[in-house]
Write a protein that holds these residues in place. Structure first.
Motif, PDB file in Angstrom:
ATOM      1  N   UNK A 237     -51.801 -15.858  14.522  1.00  0.00           N
ATOM      2  CA  UNK A 237     -50.912 -16.165  15.692  1.00  0.00           C
ATOM      3  C   UNK A 237     -50.681 -17.640  16.007  1.00  0.00           C
ATOM      4  N   UNK A 238     -51.798 -18.312  15.808  1.00  0.00           N
ATOM      5  CA  UNK A 238     -51.911 -19.909  15.907  1.00  0.00           C
ATOM      6  C   UNK A 238     -50.772 -20.617  14.907  1.00  0.00           C
ATOM      7  N   UNK A 239     -50.796 -20.072  13.719  1.00  0.00           N
ATOM      8  CA  UNK A 239     -49.910 -20.572  12.658  1.00  0.00           C
ATOM      9  C   UNK A 239     -48.472 -20.242  13.145  1.00  0.00           C
ATOM     10  N   UNK A 240     -48.298 -18.991  13.481  1.00  0.00           N
ATOM     11  CA  UNK A 240     -46.860 -18.483  14.079  1.00  0.00           C
ATOM     12  C   UNK A 240     -46.408 -19.353  15.119  1.00  0.00           C
ATOM     13  N   UNK A 241     -47.454 -19.638  16.173  1.00  0.00           N
ATOM     14  CA  UNK A 241     -46.926 -20.323  17.237  1.00  0.00           C
ATOM     15  C   UNK A 241     -46.554 -21.549  16.919  1.00  0.00           C
ATOM     16  N   UNK A 242     -47.364 -22.539  15.976  1.00  0.00           N
ATOM     17  CA  UNK A 242     -46.976 -23.873  15.594  1.00  0.00           C
ATOM     18  C   UNK A 242     -45.714 -23.761  14.588  1.00  0.00           C
ATOM     19  N   UNK A 243     -45.394 -22.856  14.067  1.00  0.00           N
ATOM     20  CA  UNK A 243     -44.352 -22.603  13.163  1.00  0.00           C
ATOM     21  C   UNK A 243     -43.068 -22.441  14.071  1.00  0.00           C
ATOM     22  N   UNK A 244     -43.062 -21.912  15.238  1.00  0.00           N
ATOM     23  CA  UNK A 244     -42.026 -21.694  16.195  1.00  0.00           C
ATOM     24  C   UNK A 244     -41.802 -23.206  16.945  1.00  0.00           C
ATOM     25  N   UNK A 245     -42.873 -23.941  17.265  1.00  0.00           N
ATOM     26  CA  UNK A 245     -42.627 -24.874  17.890  1.00  0.00           C
ATOM     27  C   UNK A 245     -41.986 -26.048  16.609  1.00  0.00           C
ATOM     28  N   UNK A 246     -42.389 -25.943  15.570  1.00  0.00           N
ATOM     29  CA  UNK A 246     -41.982 -26.879  14.640  1.00  0.00           C
ATOM     30  C   UNK A 246     -40.236 -26.462  14.580  1.00  0.00           C
ATOM     31  N   UNK A 247     -40.029 -25.294  14.351  1.00  0.00           N
ATOM     32  CA  UNK A 247     -38.833 -24.680  14.424  1.00  0.00           C
ATOM     33  C   UNK A 247     -37.802 -25.229  15.535  1.00  0.00           C
ATOM     34  N   UNK A 248     -38.323 -25.132  16.687  1.00  0.00           N
ATOM     35  CA  UNK A 248     -37.489 -25.650  17.862  1.00  0.00           C
ATOM     36  C   UNK A 248     -37.447 -26.956  17.989  1.00  0.00           C
ATOM     37  N   UNK A 249     -38.305 -27.693  17.533  1.00  0.00           N
ATOM     38  CA  UNK A 249     -38.356 -29.329  17.591  1.00  0.00           C
ATOM     39  C   UNK A 249     -37.554 -29.797  16.345  1.00  0.00           C
ATOM     40  N   UNK A 250     -37.418 -29.044  15.309  1.00  0.00           N
ATOM     41  CA  UNK A 250     -36.683 -29.602  14.198  1.00  0.00           C
ATOM     42  C   UNK A 250     -35.154 -28.614  13.839  1.00  0.00           C
ATOM     43  N   UNK A 251     -34.819 -28.043  15.279  1.00  0.00           N
ATOM     44  CA  UNK A 251     -33.587 -27.224  14.966  1.00  0.00           C
ATOM     45  C   UNK A 251     -32.560 -27.787  14.508  1.00  0.00           C
ATOM     46  N   UNK A 252     -32.410 -29.267  14.822  1.00  0.00           N
ATOM     47  CA  UNK A 252     -31.257 -29.926  14.351  1.00  0.00           C
ATOM     48  C   UNK A 252     -31.193 -29.756  12.687  1.00  0.00           C
ATOM     49  N   UNK A 253     -32.450 -29.583  12.135  1.00  0.00           N
ATOM     50  CA  UNK A 253     -32.393 -29.432  10.346  1.00  0.00           C
ATOM     51  C   UNK A 253     -32.176 -28.394   9.945  1.00  0.00           C
ATOM     52  N   UNK A 254     -31.969 -27.512  10.681  1.00  0.00           N
ATOM     53  CA  UNK A 254     -31.679 -26.223  10.169  1.00  0.00           C
ATOM     54  C   UNK A 254     -29.978 -26.102   9.665  1.00  0.00           C
ATOM     55  N   UNK A 255     -29.773 -25.420   8.611  1.00  0.00           N
ATOM     56  CA  UNK A 255     -28.631 -25.274   8.073  1.00  0.00           C
ATOM     57  C   UNK A 255     -28.367 -23.822   8.185  1.00  0.00           C
ATOM     58  N   UNK A 256     -27.098 -23.822   9.035  1.00  0.00           N
ATOM     59  CA  UNK A 256     -26.714 -22.450   9.414  1.00  0.00           C
ATOM     60  C   UNK A 256     -26.209 -21.426   8.316  1.00  0.00           C
ATOM     61  N   UNK A 257     -26.152 -22.310   7.038  1.00  0.00           N
ATOM     62  CA  UNK A 257     -25.525 -21.398   5.829  1.00  0.00           C
ATOM     63  C   UNK A 257     -26.734 -20.721   5.177  1.00  0.00           C
ATOM     64  N   UNK A 258     -28.090 -21.252   5.550  1.00  0.00           N
ATOM     65  CA  UNK A 258     -29.026 -20.609   4.996  1.00  0.00           C
ATOM     66  C   UNK A 258     -29.696 -19.633   5.944  1.00  0.00           C
ATOM     67  N   UNK A 259     -30.450 -18.687   5.248  1.00  0.00           N
ATOM     68  CA  UNK A 259     -30.962 -17.602   6.362  1.00  0.00           C
ATOM     69  C   UNK A 259     -32.162 -18.251   7.091  1.00  0.00           C
ATOM     70  N   UNK A 260     -32.104 -17.740   8.452  1.00  0.00           N
ATOM     71  CA  UNK A 260     -32.958 -18.234   9.259  1.00  0.00           C
ATOM     72  C   UNK A 260     -34.544 -17.890   8.969  1.00  0.00           C
ATOM     73  N   UNK A 261     -34.593 -16.462   8.516  1.00  0.00           N
ATOM     74  CA  UNK A 261     -36.061 -15.979   8.255  1.00  0.00           C
ATOM     75  C   UNK A 261     -36.444 -16.888   6.941  1.00  0.00           C
ATOM     76  N   UNK A 262     -35.648 -17.172   6.052  1.00  0.00           N
ATOM     77  CA  UNK A 262     -36.272 -17.838   4.993  1.00  0.00           C
ATOM     78  C   UNK A 262     -36.365 -19.169   5.395  1.00  0.00           C
ATOM     79  N   UNK A 263     -35.970 -19.901   6.212  1.00  0.00           N
ATOM     80  CA  UNK A 263     -36.247 -21.215   6.804  1.00  0.00           C
ATOM     81  C   UNK A 263     -37.571 -21.177   7.744  1.00  0.00           C
ATOM     82  N   UNK A 264     -37.609 -20.168   8.301  1.00  0.00           N
ATOM     83  CA  UNK A 264     -38.957 -20.092   9.237  1.00  0.00           C
ATOM     84  C   UNK A 264     -39.951 -19.698   8.178  1.00  0.00           C
ATOM     85  N   UNK A 265     -39.887 -18.857   7.167  1.00  0.00           N
ATOM     86  CA  UNK A 265     -41.047 -18.445   6.347  1.00  0.00           C
ATOM     87  C   UNK A 265     -41.420 -20.032   5.637  1.00  0.00           C
TER      88      UNK A 265
END
Length: 165
Positions: free
Chosen positions: A27-55
């Motif tokens: 759960x700590x790892x997931x929380x850190x992952x979500x925090x990182x995803x939200x702070x790095x949201x600008x780096x997400x490529x919408x062409x890519x699968x969100x699940x794959x990016x989060x994994x």
């Protein structure tokens, strides 16, 4: 995007628990992952699968923590008590715990591929992208992992040999 990330949390938790076998650490790892995803949201490529990016983010955090633990000579993060990801009947819980225990005996490379392909139902291409390896390597690790898991399960099911004098 935030709502889409929230919808991926059960998948992230299942993957993290498969890697760590420790509910709190997962759960700590997931929380850190979500925090990182939200702070790095600008780096997400919408062409890519969100699940794959989060994994990918989650796995990278896991590997970083594992390396840090090794450098500090702590116990590996992979050890811990297994808990099934979903509530089940008594028989199913016992089988799930046995399978998790067998899964933990596999090398990390095979375990990751098995979790992503078999449990999370990702494609070979998505799995290859998450792990940063060619799709052919995904297929060979998956085949070796499944075979090793079959062998371990057969060994666990085999009755113990008795010594006869």
């Amino acid at each position: 995007m935030r709502q889409a990330i929230i919808e991926e949390i059960p998948h992230l938790r299942r993957f993290a628990r498969g890697l760590l076998r420790d509910v709190e650490a997962a759960d700590d790892l997931v929380q850190d992952c979500i925090v990182r995803a939200l702070t790095k949201e600008a780096l997400y490529d919408p062409e890519r699968s969100l699940r794959a990016w989060l994994f990918t983010l989650l796995r990278n955090l896991f590997v970083s923590r594992l390396r840090s633990a090794r450098l500090r000579h702590e116990r590996p993060l992979e050890e811990g008590d297994a808990e099934p990801g979903v509530a089940a009947g008594q028989t199913e819980q016992v089988l799930a715990r046995q399978m998790l225990a067998l899964l933990q005996r596999l090398p990390a490379e095979q375990r990751e591929v098995l979790l992503l392909v078999s449990v999370e139902e990702l494609t070979y291409r998505e799995t290859a992208e998450i792990l940063g390896i060619p799709p052919g390597t995904v297929m060979s690790r998956l085949a070796r992992g499944r075979e090793a898991l079959r062998r371990l399960q057969q060994e666990a099911d085999a009755p113990p040999l008795r010594r006869v004098k």
